[in-house]
Design a protein around this motif. Structure first.
Motif, PDB file in Angstrom:
ATOM      1  N   ASP A  91       0.843  -1.191   0.000  1.00 57.24           N
ATOM      2  CA  ASP A  91       0.000   0.000   0.000  1.00 57.24           C
ATOM      3  C   ASP A  91       0.882   1.246   0.000  1.00 57.24           C
ATOM      4  O   ASP A  91       1.026   1.939   1.007  1.00 57.24           O
ATOM      5  CB  ASP A  91      -0.916  -0.024   1.231  1.00 57.24           C
ATOM      6  N   VAL A  92       1.519   1.510  -1.144  1.00 54.19           N
ATOM      7  CA  VAL A  92       2.356   2.698  -1.307  1.00 54.19           C
ATOM      8  C   VAL A  92       2.055   3.318  -2.663  1.00 54.19           C
ATOM      9  O   VAL A  92       1.411   2.687  -3.512  1.00 54.19           O
ATOM     10  CB  VAL A  92       3.863   2.358  -1.212  1.00 54.19           C
ATOM     11  N   ASN A  93       2.523   4.539  -2.866  1.00 52.58           N
ATOM     12  CA  ASN A  93       2.275   5.167  -4.158  1.00 52.58           C
ATOM     13  C   ASN A  93       3.187   4.563  -5.235  1.00 52.58           C
ATOM     14  O   ASN A  93       4.143   3.845  -4.942  1.00 52.58           O
ATOM     15  CB  ASN A  93       2.438   6.688  -4.082  1.00 52.58           C
ATOM     16  N   GLU A  94       2.888   4.881  -6.473  1.00 53.66           N
ATOM     17  CA  GLU A  94       3.572   4.246  -7.596  1.00 53.66           C
ATOM     18  C   GLU A  94       5.059   4.587  -7.633  1.00 53.66           C
ATOM     19  O   GLU A  94       5.881   3.751  -8.024  1.00 53.66           O
ATOM     20  CB  GLU A  94       2.901   4.669  -8.910  1.00 53.66           C
ATOM     21  N   LYS A  95       5.414   5.776  -7.212  1.00 48.92           N
ATOM     22  CA  LYS A  95       6.821   6.171  -7.250  1.00 48.92           C
ATOM     23  C   LYS A  95       7.659   5.321  -6.298  1.00 48.92           C
ATOM     24  O   LYS A  95       8.748   4.862  -6.649  1.00 48.92           O
ATOM     25  CB  LYS A  95       6.969   7.652  -6.898  1.00 48.92           C
ATOM     26  N   LEU A  96       7.139   5.072  -5.098  1.00 47.20           N
ATOM     27  CA  LEU A  96       7.872   4.253  -4.140  1.00 47.20           C
ATOM     28  C   LEU A  96       7.908   2.795  -4.586  1.00 47.20           C
ATOM     29  O   LEU A  96       8.914   2.104  -4.424  1.00 47.20           O
ATOM     30  CB  LEU A  96       7.234   4.373  -2.754  1.00 47.20           C
ATOM     31  N   ARG A  97       6.833   2.338  -5.185  1.00 52.01           N
ATOM     32  CA  ARG A  97       6.813   0.967  -5.722  1.00 52.01           C
ATOM     33  C   ARG A  97       7.874   0.825  -6.822  1.00 52.01           C
ATOM     34  O   ARG A  97       8.563  -0.194  -6.905  1.00 52.01           O
ATOM     35  CB  ARG A  97       5.422   0.632  -6.270  1.00 52.01           C
ATOM     36  N   GLN A  98       8.009   1.840  -7.644  1.00 46.97           N
ATOM     37  CA  GLN A  98       9.011   1.801  -8.707  1.00 46.97           C
ATOM     38  C   GLN A  98      10.423   1.788  -8.138  1.00 46.97           C
ATOM     39  O   GLN A  98      11.322   1.134  -8.678  1.00 46.97           O
ATOM     40  CB  GLN A  98       8.829   2.998  -9.644  1.00 46.97           C
ATOM     41  N   GLN A  99      10.631   2.478  -7.024  1.00 47.50           N
ATOM     42  CA  GLN A  99      11.939   2.464  -6.374  1.00 47.50           C
ATOM     43  C   GLN A  99      12.320   1.062  -5.920  1.00 47.50           C
ATOM     44  O   GLN A  99      13.489   0.684  -5.962  1.00 47.50           O
ATOM     45  CB  GLN A  99      11.947   3.414  -5.174  1.00 47.50           C
ATOM     46  N   LEU A 100      11.334   0.312  -5.480  1.00 45.25           N
ATOM     47  CA  LEU A 100      11.598  -1.074  -5.075  1.00 45.25           C
ATOM     48  C   LEU A 100      12.157  -1.866  -6.254  1.00 45.25           C
ATOM     49  O   LEU A 100      13.121  -2.636  -6.114  1.00 45.25           O
ATOM     50  CB  LEU A 100      10.316  -1.733  -4.557  1.00 45.25           C
ATOM     51  N   VAL A 101      11.554  -1.653  -7.411  1.00 45.71           N
ATOM     52  CA  VAL A 101      12.000  -2.356  -8.610  1.00 45.71           C
ATOM     53  C   VAL A 101      13.405  -1.908  -8.999  1.00 45.71           C
ATOM     54  O   VAL A 101      14.289  -2.728  -9.274  1.00 45.71           O
ATOM     55  CB  VAL A 101      11.016  -2.105  -9.776  1.00 45.71           C
ATOM     56  N   GLU A 102      13.607  -0.605  -9.006  1.00 44.97           N
ATOM     57  CA  GLU A 102      14.885  -0.048  -9.461  1.00 44.97           C
ATOM     58  C   GLU A 102      16.061  -0.434  -8.566  1.00 44.97           C
ATOM     59  O   GLU A 102      17.186  -0.573  -9.036  1.00 44.97           O
ATOM     60  CB  GLU A 102      14.775   1.472  -9.555  1.00 44.97           C
ATOM     61  N   THR A 103      15.801  -0.613  -7.279  1.00 42.96           N
ATOM     62  CA  THR A 103      16.885  -0.940  -6.354  1.00 42.96           C
ATOM     63  C   THR A 103      17.067  -2.444  -6.168  1.00 42.96           C
ATOM     64  O   THR A 103      17.959  -2.872  -5.436  1.00 42.96           O
ATOM     65  CB  THR A 103      16.648  -0.292  -4.977  1.00 42.96           C
ATOM     66  N   GLY A 104      16.221  -3.228  -6.807  1.00 36.38           N
ATOM     67  CA  GLY A 104      16.394  -4.679  -6.762  1.00 36.38           C
ATOM     68  C   GLY A 104      15.801  -5.368  -5.559  1.00 36.38           C
ATOM     69  O   GLY A 104      16.145  -6.532  -5.271  1.00 36.38           O
ATOM     70  N   VAL A 105      14.919  -4.697  -4.834  1.00 36.97           N
ATOM     71  CA  VAL A 105      14.243  -5.347  -3.712  1.00 36.97           C
ATOM     72  C   VAL A 105      13.370  -6.485  -4.245  1.00 36.97           C
ATOM     73  O   VAL A 105      12.643  -6.305  -5.231  1.00 36.97           O
ATOM     74  CB  VAL A 105      13.373  -4.344  -2.925  1.00 36.97           C
ATOM     75  N   VAL A 106      13.443  -7.648  -3.599  1.00 37.46           N
ATOM     76  CA  VAL A 106      12.625  -8.788  -4.005  1.00 37.46           C
ATOM     77  C   VAL A 106      11.293  -8.688  -3.271  1.00 37.46           C
ATOM     78  O   VAL A 106      11.212  -8.895  -2.056  1.00 37.46           O
ATOM     79  CB  VAL A 106      13.316 -10.123  -3.685  1.00 37.46           C
ATOM     80  N   LEU A 107      10.245  -8.341  -4.002  1.00 38.14           N
ATOM     81  CA  LEU A 107       8.925  -8.134  -3.409  1.00 38.14           C
ATOM     82  C   LEU A 107       8.126  -9.432  -3.425  1.00 38.14           C
ATOM     83  O   LEU A 107       7.931 -10.040  -4.479  1.00 38.14           O
ATOM     84  CB  LEU A 107       8.173  -7.040  -4.171  1.00 38.14           C
ATOM     85  N   HIS A 108       7.656  -9.848  -2.245  1.00 39.47           N
ATOM     86  CA  HIS A 108       6.821 -11.043  -2.115  1.00 39.47           C
ATOM     87  C   HIS A 108       5.430 -10.579  -1.672  1.00 39.47           C
ATOM     88  O   HIS A 108       5.082 -10.639  -0.494  1.00 39.47           O
ATOM     89  CB  HIS A 108       7.404 -12.002  -1.081  1.00 39.47           C
ATOM     90  N   GLU A 109       4.666 -10.087  -2.611  1.00 40.41           N
ATOM     91  CA  GLU A 109       3.329  -9.594  -2.282  1.00 40.41           C
ATOM     92  C   GLU A 109       2.381 -10.784  -2.122  1.00 40.41           C
ATOM     93  O   GLU A 109       2.385 -11.719  -2.922  1.00 40.41           O
ATOM     94  CB  GLU A 109       2.833  -8.659  -3.375  1.00 40.41           C
ATOM     95  N   GLY A 110       1.594 -10.755  -1.056  1.00 44.67           N
ATOM     96  CA  GLY A 110       0.696 -11.874  -0.780  1.00 44.67           C
ATOM     97  C   GLY A 110       1.338 -12.953   0.070  1.00 44.67           C
ATOM     98  O   GLY A 110       0.729 -13.992   0.331  1.00 44.67           O
TER      99      GLY A 110
END
Length: 301
Positions: free
Chosen positions: A177-196
């Motif tokens: 539950d974050v805005n799109e810019k912060l979500r994009q930062q996760l992608v750009e920095t290589g964070v492995v997101l495990h949603e769900g």
């Protein structure tokens, strides 16, 4: 004066912060309050021990308080602060949206409680790999694999910050539950997101070794950062150099709600017990008046 410069910025969404916003804005200080209303513990409660109110929902109290503050000119943004630091006589704040603002004063009114996962191993391994403060402990995990638990800005921002230290960062959350810019930062920095996917157990003998997930799998990690909600007292004080009490739990503020850092004030549960709305409102009143006065003197100087 730039549009991004405020006299008073209040961090927190509860009654102490709202009362500070009311009094600061009545003093004609340009006031901004940051935080999501439902982050306040009062939002989910009912009040029956506050003077002149028999019984009222916390949600109603907060919504009414916001309308009052807005009527005096206070501004609101329903987002959290990711970073804050001194900038000469001012303070620079980076917001969840990516915007950066400056303020002459800061009022810390974020409450004191640190939300917990309440899973096996969390309590036992606290300080042995389990942390509630990325800004305090990230440096201990250089080259390590770590996990972050949480769905909002504190978790996402913390995960991004950890990529500067850890070799790999896993972020576990039910629904991000974050805005799109912060979500994009996760992608750009290589964070492995495990949603769900959520953490069900933190495992290890004398130190964190892995996490057990609700899908039955495990992930080897050296550290688990629990970041549920907005930035808490430890992170904010670490950024600003604000002094805590002897138990390192509450902010040390004087009767004018001043901290040891000029221009930084504190109010409410973050200043210690009793953790009651009446105390928070009173301290918020003082903090709002004092911060507005300090901002005015700074402008004159």
């Amino acid at each position: 004066m730039p549009d991004t410069l405020y006299d008073v910025v209040i961090l927190g969404s509860g009654p102490g912060g709202l009362q500070a916003a009311i009094h600061a804005s009545r003093k004609k200080a340009r006031t901004l309050m940051l935080g999501r209303m439902d982050n306040s513990s009062l939002y989910w409660a009912h009040v029956e021990n506050y003077c002149c109110q028999i019984k009222i929902s916390g949600e109603e109290v907060l919504k009414t308080g916001r309308k009052q503050a807005e009527s005096f000119g206070a501004e609101f943004r329903d987002e959290d602060v990711l970073a804050i630091e001194p900038d000469g006589p001012l303070f620079s704040l980076k917001l969840e949206s990516g915007d950066e603002i400056k303020s002459k004063t800061i009022i810390l009114a974020t409450g004191s409680s640190r939300n917990k996962l309440n899973v096996p191993g969390e309590k036992e391994l606290l300080g042995k790999g389990v942390s509630y403060c990325v800004d305090c402990d990230a440096g201990f995990y250089k080259g390590e694999v770590v996990a972050v638990a949480g769905c909002r800005s504190a978790a996402a921002g913390g995960a991004v910050a950890l990529t500067n230290f850890a070799s790999q960062v896993h972020l576990y959350c039910g629904e991000l539950d974050v805005n799109e810019k912060l979500r994009q930062q996760l992608v750009e920095t290589g964070v492995v997101l495990h949603e769900g996917v959520t953490i069900k157990e933190i495992q290890g003998e004398n130190a964190v070794q892995s996490v057990l997930l609700d899908d039955g799998s495990t992930q080897a990690v050296s550290g688990v950062f629990i970041e549920l909600g907005a930035k808490g007292v430890l992170e904010l004080t670490a950024m600003l150099g604000v002094r805590l009490d002897e138990n390192m739990k509450y902010i040390d503020a004087d009767k004018k709600q001043r901290t040891n850092v000029p221009g930084v004030y504190a109010a409410g549960d973050i200043c210690g017990p009793p953790l009651q709305m009446a105390k928070a409102v009173g301290e918020g009143c003082v903090a709002g008046i004092e911060a507005a006065g300090y901002a005015k003197k700074l402008e004159t100087a």
